[in-house]
Write an enzyme that holds these catalytic residues in place. Sequence first.
Site, PDB file in Angstrom:
ATOM      1  N   ARG A 102      32.750  24.900 -34.542  1.00  0.00           N
ATOM      2  CA  ARG A 102      32.320  25.281 -33.175  1.00  0.00           C
ATOM      3  C   ARG A 102      31.880  24.075 -32.347  1.00  0.00           C
ATOM      4  NH1 ARG A 102      30.283  29.840 -35.994  1.00  0.00           N
ATOM      5  NH2 ARG A 102      31.680  31.583 -35.633  1.00  0.00           N
ATOM      6  N   LYS A 124      38.803  17.778 -20.116  1.00  0.00           N
ATOM      7  CA  LYS A 124      39.806  18.822 -20.359  1.00  0.00           C
ATOM      8  C   LYS A 124      40.497  18.502 -21.676  1.00  0.00           C
ATOM      9  CE  LYS A 124      41.355  20.394 -15.828  1.00  0.00           C
ATOM     10  NZ  LYS A 124      42.517  20.439 -14.930  1.00  0.00           N
ATOM     11  N   GLU A 166      49.337   8.077 -12.336  1.00  0.00           N
ATOM     12  CA  GLU A 166      48.056   8.755 -12.079  1.00  0.00           C
ATOM     13  C   GLU A 166      47.126   7.865 -11.232  1.00  0.00           C
ATOM     14  OE1 GLU A 166      47.627  11.892 -12.753  1.00  0.00           O
ATOM     15  OE2 GLU A 166      48.587  12.430 -14.658  1.00  0.00           O
ATOM     16  N   LYS A 203      38.271   9.760 -10.574  1.00  0.00           N
ATOM     17  CA  LYS A 203      38.226  10.938 -11.451  1.00  0.00           C
ATOM     18  C   LYS A 203      36.780  11.304 -11.811  1.00  0.00           C
ATOM     19  CE  LYS A 203      40.144  13.605 -15.022  1.00  0.00           C
ATOM     20  NZ  LYS A 203      41.274  13.908 -15.848  1.00  0.00           N
ATOM     21  N   GLU A 213      36.366  22.783 -12.580  1.00  0.00           N
ATOM     22  CA  GLU A 213      37.503  23.039 -11.696  1.00  0.00           C
ATOM     23  C   GLU A 213      37.409  24.372 -10.947  1.00  0.00           C
ATOM     24  OE1 GLU A 213      41.387  21.279 -12.859  1.00  0.00           O
ATOM     25  OE2 GLU A 213      42.192  23.246 -12.379  1.00  0.00           O
ATOM     26  N   ARG A 217      37.861  19.886  -7.899  1.00  0.00           N
ATOM     27  CA  ARG A 217      38.591  19.218  -8.987  1.00  0.00           C
ATOM     28  C   ARG A 217      40.094  19.496  -8.937  1.00  0.00           C
ATOM     29  NH1 ARG A 217      37.088  18.418 -15.405  1.00  0.00           N
ATOM     30  NH2 ARG A 217      39.062  17.387 -15.877  1.00  0.00           N
ATOM     31  N   ASN A 221      45.191  17.769  -9.241  1.00  0.00           N
ATOM     32  CA  ASN A 221      46.489  18.334  -9.617  1.00  0.00           C
ATOM     33  C   ASN A 221      47.581  18.022  -8.609  1.00  0.00           C
ATOM     34  OD1 ASN A 221      45.662  19.670 -12.038  1.00  0.00           O
ATOM     35  ND2 ASN A 221      44.534  21.088 -10.751  1.00  0.00           N
ATOM     36  N   HIS A 224      51.164  17.783  -9.721  1.00  0.00           N
ATOM     37  CA  HIS A 224      51.253  18.400 -11.045  1.00  0.00           C
ATOM     38  C   HIS A 224      51.872  19.803 -11.024  1.00  0.00           C
ATOM     39  CE1 HIS A 224      48.801  15.019 -12.142  1.00  0.00           C
ATOM     40  NE2 HIS A 224      48.762  15.384 -13.408  1.00  0.00           N
ATOM     41  N   HIS A 228      54.323  19.456 -13.694  1.00  0.00           N
ATOM     42  CA  HIS A 228      54.188  20.213 -14.949  1.00  0.00           C
ATOM     43  C   HIS A 228      55.363  21.171 -15.142  1.00  0.00           C
ATOM     44  CE1 HIS A 228      49.609  19.779 -15.960  1.00  0.00           C
ATOM     45  NE2 HIS A 228      50.343  18.877 -16.557  1.00  0.00           N
ATOM     46  N   HIS A 243      54.825  12.398 -19.079  1.00  0.00           N
ATOM     47  CA  HIS A 243      53.958  13.039 -18.094  1.00  0.00           C
ATOM     48  C   HIS A 243      53.920  12.202 -16.805  1.00  0.00           C
ATOM     49  CE1 HIS A 243      50.682  15.524 -16.649  1.00  0.00           C
ATOM     50  NE2 HIS A 243      49.995  14.436 -16.368  1.00  0.00           N
TER      51      HIS A 243
HETATM   52  N1  LIG Z   1      43.161  16.048 -20.173  1.00  0.00           N
HETATM   53  C1  LIG Z   1      43.518  15.611 -18.988  1.00  0.00           C
HETATM   54  O1  LIG Z   1      42.768  15.683 -18.016  1.00  0.00           O
HETATM   55  C2  LIG Z   1      44.888  14.989 -18.814  1.00  0.00           C
HETATM   56  C3  LIG Z   1      45.204  14.322 -17.631  1.00  0.00           C
HETATM   57  C4  LIG Z   1      46.444  13.701 -17.511  1.00  0.00           C
HETATM   58  C5  LIG Z   1      47.349  13.772 -18.567  1.00  0.00           C
HETATM   59  N2  LIG Z   1      47.017  14.457 -19.691  1.00  0.00           N
HETATM   60  C6  LIG Z   1      47.959  14.523 -20.816  1.00  0.00           C
HETATM   61  O2  LIG Z   1      48.186  13.198 -21.288  1.00  0.00           O
HETATM   62  C7  LIG Z   1      49.455  13.173 -21.964  1.00  0.00           C
HETATM   63  C8  LIG Z   1      50.210  11.931 -21.545  1.00  0.00           C
HETATM   64  O3  LIG Z   1      49.489  10.790 -21.933  1.00  0.00           O
HETATM   65  P1  LIG Z   1      50.240   9.406 -22.267  1.00  0.00           P
HETATM   66  O4  LIG Z   1      51.185   9.081 -21.183  1.00  0.00           O
HETATM   67  O5  LIG Z   1      49.201   8.442 -22.651  1.00  0.00           O
HETATM   68  O6  LIG Z   1      51.171   9.823 -23.493  1.00  0.00           O
HETATM   69  P2  LIG Z   1      51.114   9.505 -25.067  1.00  0.00           P
HETATM   70  O7  LIG Z   1      49.817   9.808 -25.645  1.00  0.00           O
HETATM   71  O8  LIG Z   1      52.313  10.185 -25.623  1.00  0.00           O
HETATM   72  O9  LIG Z   1      51.313   7.913 -25.113  1.00  0.00           O
HETATM   73  C9  LIG Z   1      52.532   7.359 -24.692  1.00  0.00           C
HETATM   74  C10 LIG Z   1      53.133   6.483 -25.794  1.00  0.00           C
HETATM   75  O10 LIG Z   1      52.434   5.241 -25.818  1.00  0.00           O
HETATM   76  C11 LIG Z   1      52.000   4.972 -27.155  1.00  0.00           C
HETATM   77  N3  LIG Z   1      50.782   4.190 -27.033  1.00  0.00           N
HETATM   78  C12 LIG Z   1      49.597   4.570 -26.498  1.00  0.00           C
HETATM   79  N4  LIG Z   1      48.756   3.527 -26.454  1.00  0.00           N
HETATM   80  C13 LIG Z   1      49.408   2.467 -26.981  1.00  0.00           C
HETATM   81  C14 LIG Z   1      49.071   1.108 -27.191  1.00  0.00           C
HETATM   82  N5  LIG Z   1      47.903   0.600 -26.793  1.00  0.00           N
HETATM   83  N6  LIG Z   1      49.996   0.279 -27.776  1.00  0.00           N
HETATM   84  C15 LIG Z   1      51.218   0.772 -28.127  1.00  0.00           C
HETATM   85  N7  LIG Z   1      51.607   2.046 -27.931  1.00  0.00           N
HETATM   86  C16 LIG Z   1      50.707   2.881 -27.361  1.00  0.00           C
HETATM   87  C17 LIG Z   1      51.829   6.315 -27.808  1.00  0.00           C
HETATM   88  O11 LIG Z   1      51.921   6.218 -29.212  1.00  0.00           O
HETATM   89  C18 LIG Z   1      53.032   7.070 -27.197  1.00  0.00           C
HETATM   90  O12 LIG Z   1      54.193   6.765 -27.919  1.00  0.00           O
HETATM   91  C19 LIG Z   1      50.160  14.460 -21.603  1.00  0.00           C
HETATM   92  O13 LIG Z   1      50.134  15.328 -22.697  1.00  0.00           O
HETATM   93  C20 LIG Z   1      49.337  15.033 -20.472  1.00  0.00           C
HETATM   94  O14 LIG Z   1      49.393  16.432 -20.385  1.00  0.00           O
HETATM   95  C21 LIG Z   1      45.808  15.046 -19.838  1.00  0.00           C
END
Ligand SMILES: NC(=O)c1ccc[n+]([C@@H]2O[C@H](COP(=O)([O-])OP(=O)(O)OC[C@H]3O[C@@H](n4cnc5c(N)ncnc54)[C@H](O)[C@@H]3O)[C@@H](O)[C@H]2O)c1
Length: 342
Positions: A102, A124, A166, A203, A213, A217, A221, A224, A228, A243
């Site tokens: 939990r 989130k 972003e 942010k 949100e 907030r 989006n 998005h 999305h 993304h």
């Molecule tokens: N929670 C939120 O508020 C929020 C906001 C925006 C995006 N997201 C989510 O974030 C995700 C996208 O994030 P992302 O673009 O970081 O994708 P990801 O986590 O898939 O990373 C992209 C790639 O880079 C690699 N990588 C990351 N850091 C590295 C480093 N320092 N050196 C070498 N390789 C590295 C990872 O292994 C992966 O292959 C999506 O799922 C999206 O929905 C969430």
Amino acid sequence: MVGRGSLKAFGEWLSDFPYGRIAVLADENTSLCCFPILQPYLPAGSVLISIQAGEQHKQLSICEMIWQQLNAHGFQRKDLLICLGGGVVTDIGAFVASTYLRGIPFVQVPTSLLAMVDAGIGGKTGVDLQHHKNRVGTFAFPVCTVCDPVFLQTLPVREWKEGSAEMYKHAIIADAVLWSILKEHPVHPELSDEMLERAVNVKLNIVHLDPLEKGLRKVLNFGHTIGHAYESFRLSAGDPVSHGFAVALGMQVEARLARRSGCLEEEPYSEIIDTLRQVFGAADLSGILYSELMHWMRFDKKNSDARISFSLPVDIGNCVWDSYADPEILRETLLSFNALEG
Ligand SMILES: NC(=O)c1ccc[n+]([C@@H]2O[C@H](COP(=O)([O-])OP(=O)(O)OC[C@H]3O[C@@H](n4cnc5c(N)ncnc54)[C@H](O)[C@@H]3O)[C@@H](O)[C@H]2O)c1
């Protein structure tokens, strides 16, 4: 903790560590590239849990594997999970921590640019469900977030560019100064602490005012609703896009929607479109039916009834939310990006 040197400050914070044991969640890339940078700051006996990289693994089955590993190592409520990775790891890890027993404390150590300026902050958490983005999740806040560019040294150039989507979004919705800086300085390799801090602060400030949100907030989006939907479509077709790429595309389409709906003047519209095209290429929806896009958009979490809700810029640095586009203007806008009739 943001900027160069924040990992060291985190190390000091950890030495006054009020928790029990530590597990680090990483993916196959960040366990190789980033864990060795973090490890010297960890107490002996810390556990590394590694998952496969990529959005297609942001699933409940992976969470179950992580919960089982925490359980097998006897992790208890006072123990700490550190999420070390891009947005996939920070989203999954935070979700796992917020539900295991939990809720156990967790720390976000984002290692991609996208996660540093967005996914790793704001509370989130979540996973995808049957290709629907972030369908299952919680709001849960880390005990600490560490955004240190030291981790970016190994980030592939493509991820830099897509992560910067972003940052452009944050500039468009809330920081005209950041927008001017981004126009002059490419994010890679010139990322300064000022650029990172400004993007993070957009942010943080918004989340501080509206953590769950309820209103403001939703501006985060921008780009998005379409982004999305497109990302879900490509995920369901077994041909995922990043993304950041989807958001860059979504921002161009939604900026045109804002222009056609009369809420964005021609000058800022052209500036937004020209800049985004220059950095990310022109948005292209060819290969997707208008009806398919509408299908995926109807699942958007911002919708409260049958209408599709958008967050749209009204100027550079200013954005509104709960904007319901005229269906005909929305249709024409989507088709103008080469979406197919039907
Ligand atoms: N929670 C939120 O508020 C929020 C906001 C925006 C995006 N997201 C989510 O974030 C995700 C996208 O994030 P992302 O673009 O970081 O994708 P990801 O986590 O898939 O990373 C992209 C790639 O880079 C690699 N990588 C990351 N850091 C590295 C480093 N320092 N050196 C070498 N390789 C590295 C990872 O292994 C992966 O292959 C999506 O799922 C999206 O929905 C969430």
